[in-house]
Motif scaffolding. Structure first.
Motif, PDB file in Angstrom:
ATOM      1  N   ALA A   1       0.833  -1.209   0.000  1.00 38.61           N
ATOM      2  CA  ALA A   1       0.000   0.000   0.000  1.00 38.61           C
ATOM      3  C   ALA A   1       0.867   1.259   0.000  1.00 38.61           C
ATOM      4  CB  ALA A   1      -0.941   0.000   1.200  1.00 38.61           C
TER       5      ALA A   1
ATOM      6  N   THR B   1       0.835   3.974  -2.963  1.00 40.00           N
ATOM      7  CA  THR B   1       0.555   5.384  -2.650  1.00 40.00           C
ATOM      8  C   THR B   1       1.669   6.282  -3.163  1.00 40.00           C
ATOM      9  OG1 THR B   1      -0.690   4.711  -0.692  1.00 40.00           O
ATOM     10  CG2 THR B   1       0.041   7.000  -0.765  1.00 40.00           C
TER      11      THR B   1
ATOM     12  N   LEU C   1      -1.234   5.497   6.583  1.00 43.20           N
ATOM     13  CA  LEU C   1      -0.888   4.072   6.481  1.00 43.20           C
ATOM     14  C   LEU C   1       0.135   3.678   7.546  1.00 43.20           C
ATOM     15  CD1 LEU C   1      -0.661   3.646   2.614  1.00 43.20           C
ATOM     16  CD2 LEU C   1      -2.306   2.528   4.141  1.00 43.20           C
TER      17      LEU C   1
END
Length: 172
Positions: free
Chosen positions: A48, A52, A74
Motif C-alpha cells: 500500500a 501510494t 498508512l
C-alpha cells in the motif's frame, strides 16, 4: 504518447524527491518495527505504501500534501495495529496468526501440513538447509507467522514446555 512536456517531468522530479523524503522520514519516526521482517499484515502495508508513493509521483490529481497524509495514515495505522498486537493477544492472532508445528519428534504432522499448505518436500528442504539429513534428527519444524520454517534440532532440543506456545494442530 512518449513525451507530454517538460512541466510534467519537472513535477514528477520535484514531487518524487519530496514524497520519497517524506516516506523515509515517516518510516524512521515510526520505528524499526515498521521495517522488520514481514508477516502478511506488514506486506500489505508495504504494498500500500508503494502504491501510494507511485500515485503521488504519477497522478497530477494528488497533491503532495494529500499524498503525505495518505503515507502518514498508512504508517500510523500500521503502528497502531502493531502497538495493539503487543498488548492484546486477540489482535496479534488476528493480524499475524500463530506459529504452527509441522513436525514433532521426527514425525511429520500431516493434518498441520495440509492446513498450512506446506509439502513434505518443503519441510525436508528446510531440514537440509539446517544441516539435517533425516526427519528423525529433528525435534520440531515450525511454520512461523512470517512464512519461514524454523528447525529445532534434536541435539538442541528445548524442553517441551518451551514449545508450548506453538499450536500443534494436525497431530495423529
Amino acid at each position: 504518447m512518449f513525451f507530454n512536456g517538460w512541466e510534467n517531468l519537472f513535477r514528477t522530479l520535484i514531487v518524487g524527491v519530496l514524497a520519497y523524503a517524506v516516506l523515509v522520514i515517516f518510516l524512521r519516526l515510526s520505528g524499526n518495527r515498521t521495517l522488520s521482517k514481514m508477516n502478511a499484515f506488514d506486506l500489505i502495508v508495504t504494498v500500500a505504501l508503494g502504491s501510494t508513493l507511485a500515485t503521488i509521483l504519477l497522478s497530477k490529481d494528488v497533491a503532495l500534501a494529500e499524498g503525505a497524509l495518505a503515507l502518514g495514515l498508512l504508517i500510523f495505522l500500521q503502528f497502531a495495529i502493531t502497538w495493539l498486537s503487543v498488548r492484546k493477544r486477540w489482535v496479534k492472532r488476528l493480524v499475524t496468526g500463530e506459529p504452527l508445528m509441522l513436525l514433532y519428534r521426527g514425525e511429520l504432522l500431516t493434518r498441520a501440513l495440509r492446513q498450512a499448505r506446506v509439502t513434505q518436500d518443503e519441510v525436508r528442504a528446510a531440514l537440509r538447509s539446517s544441516g539435517l539429513g533425516n526427519v528423525s534428527e529433528a525435534h520440531a519444524v515450525i511454520l512461523e507467522t512470517d512464512g519461514s520454517l524454523s528447525v529445532v534440532k534434536e541435539s538442541d532440543s528445548p524442553t517441551d514446555s518451551s514449545l508450548e506456545g506453538v499450536r500443534r494442530a494436525g497431530q495423529g
